[in-house]
Design a protein around this motif. Sequence first.
Motif, short mmCIF file in Angstrom:
data_model
loop_
_atom_site.label_atom_id
_atom_site.label_comp_id
_atom_site.label_asym_id
_atom_site.label_seq_id
_atom_site.Cartn_x
_atom_site.Cartn_y
_atom_site.Cartn_z
N CYS A 23 0.83 -1.21 0.00
CA CYS A 23 0.00 0.00 0.00
C CYS A 23 0.86 1.26 0.00
O CYS A 23 1.77 1.41 0.82
CB CYS A 23 -0.91 0.01 1.23
N GLY A 24 0.55 2.16 -0.92
CA GLY A 24 1.23 3.45 -0.98
C GLY A 24 0.23 4.56 -1.18
O GLY A 24 -0.98 4.32 -1.33
N GLY A 25 0.71 5.79 -1.18
CA GLY A 25 -0.15 6.94 -1.41
C GLY A 25 -1.27 7.07 -0.39
O GLY A 25 -1.12 6.70 0.78
N ILE A 26 -2.41 7.58 -0.83
CA ILE A 26 -3.55 7.77 0.07
C ILE A 26 -4.07 6.43 0.58
O ILE A 26 -4.51 6.32 1.73
CB ILE A 26 -4.67 8.55 -0.65
N THR A 27 -4.00 5.40 -0.25
CA THR A 27 -4.46 4.08 0.18
C THR A 27 -3.70 3.62 1.41
O THR A 27 -4.28 3.03 2.33
CB THR A 27 -4.29 3.05 -0.96
N ALA A 34 -7.24 2.14 9.31
CA ALA A 34 -8.08 0.95 9.48
C ALA A 34 -7.45 -0.04 10.46
O ALA A 34 -8.16 -0.84 11.08
CB ALA A 34 -8.30 0.27 8.13
N GLN A 35 -6.13 0.03 10.60
CA GLN A 35 -5.41 -0.81 11.57
C GLN A 35 -5.30 -0.13 12.93
O GLN A 35 -4.52 -0.55 13.77
CB GLN A 35 -4.01 -1.12 11.03
N ARG A 60 -10.93 -1.57 6.93
CA ARG A 60 -10.92 -2.37 8.17
C ARG A 60 -11.47 -3.77 7.92
O ARG A 60 -10.96 -4.76 8.45
CB ARG A 60 -11.72 -1.64 9.25
N GLU A 61 -12.49 -3.85 7.09
CA GLU A 61 -13.05 -5.16 6.73
C GLU A 61 -12.02 -6.01 5.98
O GLU A 61 -11.88 -7.21 6.24
CB GLU A 61 -14.29 -4.96 5.85
N LEU A 62 -11.27 -5.38 5.09
CA LEU A 62 -10.26 -6.10 4.32
C LEU A 62 -9.13 -6.61 5.20
O LEU A 62 -8.73 -7.78 5.09
CB LEU A 62 -9.69 -5.20 3.22
N VAL A 63 -8.60 -5.74 6.08
CA VAL A 63 -7.46 -6.17 6.90
C VAL A 63 -7.90 -7.16 7.98
O VAL A 63 -7.09 -7.95 8.48
CB VAL A 63 -6.74 -4.97 7.55
#
Length: 210
Positions: A23-27, A34-35, A60-63
């Motif tokens: 993950c880079g940038g705004i993502t 989210a973590q 948050r759902e993804l992680v």
Amino acid sequence: KISDAFGMMKHVLANNTADKILCGGITALVMLLAQNKELGQRIRTFLQDRDLTHFINEARELVTTWPDRFVTPLDLAYEQDGKRMEADVSKIVESNELQTKLFPDLGSKSIELYKTEIAKAGSVFVNGPAGVYEDSRWEKATKEIWKAIAACNAYTVIGGGDTITAATKFTNLEDYSYVCTAGGAMVRFLSGKKLPLILAMEKAWERDKE
């Protein structure tokens, strides 16, 4: 676009197309929040002004579902008296002063971590720069990560206007396996969405077989 990125991430994780997502940038900032790694009100305001805060819950759902598949920054770069400075994410979480900063680039530890992951990969897909590479203070992550991708032994795919502009600035496009100028369409394809031209070609193929 971050909306495209989130649609793609969920799809490639669900069908095991991607082993790791760097993950880079705004993502990257959204994934850190989210973590539960607080980066400060200035970052939250930055996201609110761009109507991006709703992605935090999606992240948050993804992680939560795929905790071992995301590689997020260890450190971030910020401006202090006009100069580039770097701080560990753990320090930012604890510091009220650092939480007043914006973070336009990844830090050196993050860059080395990402380069290590890239060197191990069998294939690499990249969409979007790692930071605000247009400013020389914030080009380090994009420059070093792009060079690592161009030099690795993996099958490499880059796509999208900003991605190709950054790759052209720091590397030779001939060093990538495939360069796609239609970045948005490529991301939608990787998100599992049907593209009109692909559908038309498939139908034409079926007709020709009859």
